[in-house]
Design an enzyme around this catalytic site. Structure first.
Site, PDB file in Angstrom:
ATOM      1  CE1 TYR A  62      -4.253   0.796  -0.361  1.00  7.80           C
ATOM      2  CE2 TYR A  62      -4.515  -1.142   1.022  1.00  7.80           C
ATOM      3  CZ  TYR A  62      -5.042  -0.216   0.149  1.00  7.80           C
ATOM      4  OH  TYR A  62      -6.350  -0.293  -0.210  1.00  7.80           O
ATOM      5  CD  GLU A  64      -4.720   4.983   0.519  1.00  8.74           C
ATOM      6  OE1 GLU A  64      -4.376   4.418   1.562  1.00  8.74           O
ATOM      7  OE2 GLU A  64      -5.886   5.298   0.258  1.00  8.74           O
ATOM      8  CG  ASP A 208      -6.903  10.407 -24.605  1.00  6.85           C
ATOM      9  OD1 ASP A 208      -5.899   9.654 -24.717  1.00  6.85           O
ATOM     10  OD2 ASP A 208      -8.010  10.009 -24.196  1.00  6.85           O
ATOM     11  CB  THR A 234      -3.592   3.820 -22.188  1.00  6.74           C
ATOM     12  OG1 THR A 234      -3.460   3.813 -23.609  1.00  6.74           O
ATOM     13  CG2 THR A 234      -5.003   4.222 -21.810  1.00  6.74           C
ATOM     14  CE  LYS A 237      -6.186   2.543 -26.215  1.00 11.98           C
ATOM     15  NZ  LYS A 237      -6.249   3.213 -24.905  1.00 11.98           N
ATOM     16  NE  ARG A 243      -5.530  -4.235 -20.453  1.00 13.07           N
ATOM     17  CZ  ARG A 243      -5.948  -3.794 -21.650  1.00 13.07           C
ATOM     18  NH1 ARG A 243      -6.799  -2.792 -21.726  1.00 13.07           N
ATOM     19  NH2 ARG A 243      -5.551  -4.369 -22.755  1.00 13.07           N
TER      20      ARG A 243
HETATM   21  N1  DSN Z   1     -11.031   0.979 -25.862  1.00 13.94           N
HETATM   22  C1  DSN Z   1     -10.005   1.789 -26.454  1.00 13.94           C
HETATM   23  C2  DSN Z   1      -9.905   1.567 -27.921  1.00 13.94           C
HETATM   24  O1  DSN Z   1     -10.140   0.443 -28.353  1.00 13.94           O
HETATM   25  O2  DSN Z   1      -9.578   2.460 -28.663  1.00 13.94           O
HETATM   26  C3  DSN Z   1     -10.164   3.216 -26.150  1.00 13.94           C
HETATM   27  O3  DSN Z   1     -10.323   3.364 -24.791  1.00 13.94           O
END
Ligand code: DSN
Length: 421
Positions: A62, A64, A208, A234, A237, A243
């Site tokens: 933990y 925080e 984003d 994120t 990707k 993730r």
């Molecule tokens: N779910 C993602 C995508 O497939 O582009 C976006 O959050």
């Protein structure tokens, strides 16, 4: 209890003994990933190093708060991991501040709104139906309910973002925040034009960059960091990490962003994921990663071209990124039908709305394809030509039903020629 091991055979045995049902599910999912062609543009194959850290004993801690300012003792090692992740993220993207605690992209975006806006303030983001994201103000998202959300879209003829519309809307509604970034838009976004509109209208500017973060890290896509007040992303990707999410911002917004993430929205950070993000940021600094991203782009361009050669309408006439959006209307097939047919031969892709789509979101007229996973497997232009043909033959199988079995075998062969894990 014996020695706690997390990275050798014992851990597999431990799972098999403790929970054979979950062990079997993971085994099946591994087989699925190994034996099917993954063309979902937002997915990738994390390295073994990333997986190892995500499955490590860091999950026990933990923490925080933030490094050197935690609400728990014993944080000296996780502090070091988080500091490393932040330093690497800042160096990779040229940012003044990084927060690596967001659990995913959606909470990262929400944290920016919480930091910079009051409920009821106006935001201007890309329409979900034109390729934007749920969290950029869509009515179904809390971002479209707590904030007064306006949306811009693309030009009907070119499929490109209509910057005149962005500007006129911004002048009219005077949003507190303008958002650039998309989930289904295959072209470079003119971040500089957006920054100019935000400046002219007195709005904050957020990008984003989740889909293209790996391309940006490799220097193969314009970097919004010098132009935007805040950039969210994120890590899983094109960036090919665990993730999760992260936020980059200018120094002057650091305190507000940090406060919005914790204690504003989240509790204990996922230290195992944060350490895995640090590993991914390190991997992204390597020449191998840059070479990988170049191939992602080359593969997407080849796949788009071959599909156009087969007569498919590629939205915007091509791609600048890892992503291709097909408009299937002229082929007499919906996105849903295409997704199902491809699934039958072992190709995974997602139906996707195209701009001005006459079909509803559950059916759609489009198909979104991406090359990050197949490129991680080592496939190149020759395989993209084959995949393009296999997609075409699958979608034509309504006229030639014999195609499906033949394509399925070829997909299976391709997957065994380019194994993962
Ligand atoms: N779910 C993602 C995508 O497939 O582009 C976006 O959050």
């Amino acid at each position: 209890m014996g020695r706690l091991s997390y990275q050798d055979k014992d851990s597999t045995d431990a799972l098999g003994q403790t929970d054979p049902e979950i062990a079997a599910i993971i085994e099946k999912e591994l087989l699925r990933q190994q034996s099917r062609l993954e063309l979902i543009a937002s997915e990738n194959i994390a390295s073994r190093a990333v997986l190892q850290v995500q499955g490590s004993i860091l999950t026990n801690k933990y923490a925080e708060g933030y490094p050197k300012a935690r609400y728990y003792g014993g944080c000296e090692y996780v502090d070091a991991a988080e500091e490393l992740a932040c330093r690497r993220a800042m160096a990779l993207f040229g940012a003044e501040h990084a927060n690596v605690q967001p659990h995913a992209g959606a909470p990262a975006n929400l944290a920016v709104y919480v930091a910079l806006l009051k409920p009821g303030d106006s935001i201007l983001g890309m329409d979900l139906a034109h390729g934007g994201h749920l969290t950029h103000g869509a009515p179904a998202s809390i971002t479209g309910r707590y904030y007064r959300a306006y949306s811009y879209g693309v030009d009907r003829a070119s499929g490109l973002i209509d910057l005149d519309q962005v500007r006129s809307l911004a002048l009219k509604v005077r949003p507190r925040l303008i958002i650039a970034g998309a989930s289904a838009y295959p072209r470079h976004i003119d971040f500089s034009a957006f920054a100019g509109i935000a400046h002219e209208t007195g709005a904050f500017f957020m990008v984003d960059m989740a889909h293209v973060a790996g391309l940006i890290a490799a220097g193969l896509h314009p970097n919004p960091v010098p132009l935007a007040h805040v950039v969210t992303s994120t890590t899983h990707k094109t960036l090919r990490g665990p993730r999760g999410g992260f936020i980059l911002c200018r120094r002057e917004y650091a305190a507000a962003i940090d406060k919005a993430v914790f204690p504003g929205l989240q509790g204990g950070p996922l230290m195992h994921v944060i350490a895995a993000k640090a590993v991914a940021f390190k991997e992204a600094q390597t020449p191998e990663f840059i070479a990988y991203q170049k191939k992602v782009l080359e593969n997407a361009a080849v796949l788009a071209q071959i599909l156009m050669d087969y007569g498919y309408h590629v939205v915007t006439g091509g791609t600048d990124t890892h992503m291709i959006l097909l408009d299937l209307r002229s082929r007499g097939i919906t996105g849903l039908e295409a997704e199902r047919l491809l699934d039958q031969v072992g190709i995974t892709a997602n139906k996707n709305a195209i701009p001005f789509d006459p079909q509803n979101r559950r059916v759609t007229s489009g198909l979104r394809l991406g090359t990050p996973v197949v490129t991680s497997r080592g496939m190149g232009p020759q395989e993209m030509e084959l995949i393009g043909r296999l997609i075409h033959e699958t979608l034509e199988s309504r006229h030639y039903p014999g195609n499906l079995e033949r394509v399925k075998k070829q997909v299976s062969q391709l997957c065994s020629d380019f194994p993962i894990y």
